[in-house]
Design an enzyme around this catalytic site. Sequence first.
Site, PDB file in Angstrom:
ATOM      1  CE  LYS A  49      -0.457   0.100   5.042  1.00 19.85           C
ATOM      2  NZ  LYS A  49      -1.398   0.144   6.187  1.00 19.85           N
ATOM      3  CE1 TYR A  75      14.191  30.780   4.291  1.00 18.00           C
ATOM      4  CE2 TYR A  75      14.371  28.436   3.773  1.00 18.00           C
ATOM      5  CZ  TYR A  75      14.109  29.742   3.383  1.00 18.00           C
ATOM      6  OH  TYR A  75      13.766  29.999   2.078  1.00 18.00           O
TER       7      TYR A  75
END
Length: 357
Positions: free
Chosen positions: A33, A253
Site C-alpha cells: 500500500k 532559515y
Amino acid sequence: MRPARAFIDLQALRHNYQLARESSGGKALAVVKADAYGHGAVRVAQALEAQADGFAVACIEEALELRAAGIRAPVLLLEGFFEADELALIVEHDLWTVVHATWQLEAIEQARLGKPITVWLKLDTGMHRVGLHPHEYQAGYQRLLATGKVARIVLMSHFSRADELNSGCSDEQLAVFETFRKGLAAETSLKNSPAVLGWPQIPSDWSRPGIMLYGATPFDQVHPLADRLQPVMTLESKIISVRELPVGEPVGYGATFVCDRPLRIGVVAMGYADGYPRHAPTGTPVQIDGQPSRLLGRVSMDMLCVDLTEVPQAGLGSRVELWGKQVLASEVAQRAETIPYEIFCNLRRVPRIYSED
C-alpha cells in the site's frame, strides 16, 4: 539533472520477504500500500510476484494499478470496499476484500455477484479503528456463509502495540480474538511486521509484513531478528555548494544553528519537498563519500546543509547518503521524532533507480 536519487535494492527486498515468511511460520501477503511505502508498488510487486503468496493494498485503486501492470497474484484490499458498486470490480479482477463493518456485510448479501469472493473478516480486538464488534463477529461469519457468495473466509485482526515488546496489550488482543473466533473453521491472520519479528508465539496462518519488507525495524530498540533486515532504499544526492564559515555565523532559515568554531559547510540538493523530514535537527547523521557527518541547521524545501569540516576530501559533487545502507532510516526518523513509515511514504520528486545488487 538534479542529483537526488532513491536507489531500490530488489535483492534486499526479496531477502526481507523471505525472512518475514520464514519467521511467521505461514503464508505472507507483502504489503505494498501507499506505493509500497514510497518504493514503487508495481516494481516491488513485480520483483516479489514469483516468491510472494500475495499482496495487500489499502484500496481498490491501488489493486487495479497492480492488475493493470500484469500482477496476477492474490491482492487483498485492507480497507475493504468503500461503496457497494466496488464489489463488481472485486469479482472482475479477482481481488480479496476485508470486511470490517456491518454495512459491508449487507452489501454482499444484497449484491449479485458473478462468482464467490474471498473475504477477510476483521475483528476489533482493542485497537478501535475498524473491525466488527466482538459480539457481532460470530453472527457476521454466519451471515457471510449464508449468502452463498463467499468462497473462503479468513479471520483477521490487527495489533495496536506489537512494537512495544514489553507491553501485555498484544496478549490481551490475542485473548479477545481467540474467545470470539472460537468454533469458526477458518484460517487466521494476525501478524503485522512487529508481530512477525517480536511475537513468534502468536499463531497466524497468514502474516502481513509491511515496514520490514523495506528493511526498517518497527522497534525503537535493538532486536536480533530485526537486525537481519536489509535496507532496500538508499536516498542520495550531491553537494552543490561549499562554504567556509567563521565562528558566530548562522546556517539556514531561522539561524537555528550558529557556528561554534570555523566550519566548512556543504549544501546538498535535498529538502523537505523531496520527502526528507523538515524537523530533522542539527546532528542528524549523514554519510559523505562514505564518511560519517551530520546535518546542520534547518532543512529547506530543496536544500539542506551538512558539515564537511571532518571530511576534508569532500567537495562539489560529493555523494551524500541521507538514509540507506549506512545511515539507517529508523535513526533519521527517530531524530526527526517520527517513524520510518512516514519518511518512506513522504518520498516524492526523487527518481527511483532499481537494481538487483
